[in-house]
Design an enzyme around this catalytic site. Structure first.
Site, short mmCIF file in Angstrom:
data_model
loop_
_atom_site.label_atom_id
_atom_site.label_comp_id
_atom_site.label_asym_id
_atom_site.label_seq_id
_atom_site.Cartn_x
_atom_site.Cartn_y
_atom_site.Cartn_z
N SER A 74 0.84 -1.19 0.00
CA SER A 74 0.00 0.00 0.00
C SER A 74 0.88 1.24 0.00
CB SER A 74 -0.90 0.01 1.24
OG SER A 74 -1.55 1.25 1.41
N TYR A 106 -2.01 -0.28 10.60
CA TYR A 106 -1.98 -0.66 9.18
C TYR A 106 -0.67 -0.20 8.53
CZ TYR A 106 -3.67 -1.12 4.34
OH TYR A 106 -3.84 -1.47 3.02
#
Length: 249
Positions: free
Chosen positions: A140, A153
């Protein structure tokens, strides 16, 4: 000749998280390029739906249901394959909360799903791969950058970036490449609420160079490239697919 560079005929791919979202789109793209694709995930029904989509397009794909959190199940799933040329680690989860609201079991789950599972299945897959093998991690833009309320995250995806480099260094002498794709803002099921928010769309119109959300199918080209002979000398790299988010201000 250019087309042949991206031809995956005769290769077998395993895509985890293939039941929806970007994992599904990557599985479809690899099958379109000629690979036989095994669709990894815990729940059979969405994997069967992906297999039907692939079949309707003239490709080959079949479900391989197992729990990535279970080491024995993961090992057995990989060993059940007659051959394995391409592994795509697309399974993942998101849990947005302020730091003070995170309990430690939730933090550990985030790391287990987004990072430890990739380590485990990559280790098992690497033992089956010879020269020309490909490992692709779906990370990501939250790996290299951060935002408030997303620390767990960001930690997990930053670790996946680092794992990509570590595996590339270790597997390179065997002719196996390891790379990652870092998506930006894609209009997936996970982001459904955000995608419907006009304020987010307006913000993205200013924040990204292309001025819009990414469509899930737009991840396909990056995956096929990294899986193909066109990327034979690319390893340890994180390919950002974000509409210009990281390069634009």
């Amino acid at each position: 000749m250019a087309t042949a560079l991206f031809d995956l005929s005769g290769r077998t791919a395993l895509v985890t998280g293939a039941g929806r979202g970007l994992g599904r789109e990557i599985a479809i793209a690899l099958a379109d390029a000629g690979a036989e694709v095994r669709l990894g995930g815990r729940t059979v029904a969405p994997l069967e739906e992906t297999a039907r989509i692939v079949a309707d397009r003239g490709g080959r794909a079949s479900p391989l249901s197992f729990d990535l959190a279970n080491e024995t199940a993961t090992r057995n799933a990989v060993q059940s394959l007659e051959r394995l040329d391409i592994l795509v680690n697309a399974v993942g989860m998101r849990d947005r909360r302020p730091l003070a609201e995170f309990d430690m079991p939730s933090v550990r789950k985030m790391i287990e799903v987004n990072l430890v599972s990739a380590f485990l299945i990559s280790r098992e897959a690497a033992a089956r791969m010879g020269p020309g093998g490909r490992v692709i991690n779906l990370t990501s833009i939250a790996g290299p950058i951060a935002r408030a309320g997303d620390a767990a995250y960001t930690m997990a995806k930053g670790g996946l970036d680092a794992l990509t480099r570590g595996l590339a260094a270790e597997l390179g002498p065997r002719g196996v490449t390891v790379n990652a794709i870092a998506p930006g803002y894609f209009r997936t099921e996970t982001n459904a609420d955000y995608a419907r928010d006009p304020k987010v769309a307006e913000w993205l119109s200013r924040r990204t160079a292309l001025g819009r959300w990414g469509e899930p199918s737009e991840i396909a080209g990056a995956a096929v490239f990294l899986a193909s002979d066109a990327a034979s000398y690319v390893t340890g790299h994180v390919l950002v697919v974000d509409g210009g988010y990281l390069s634009h201000f």
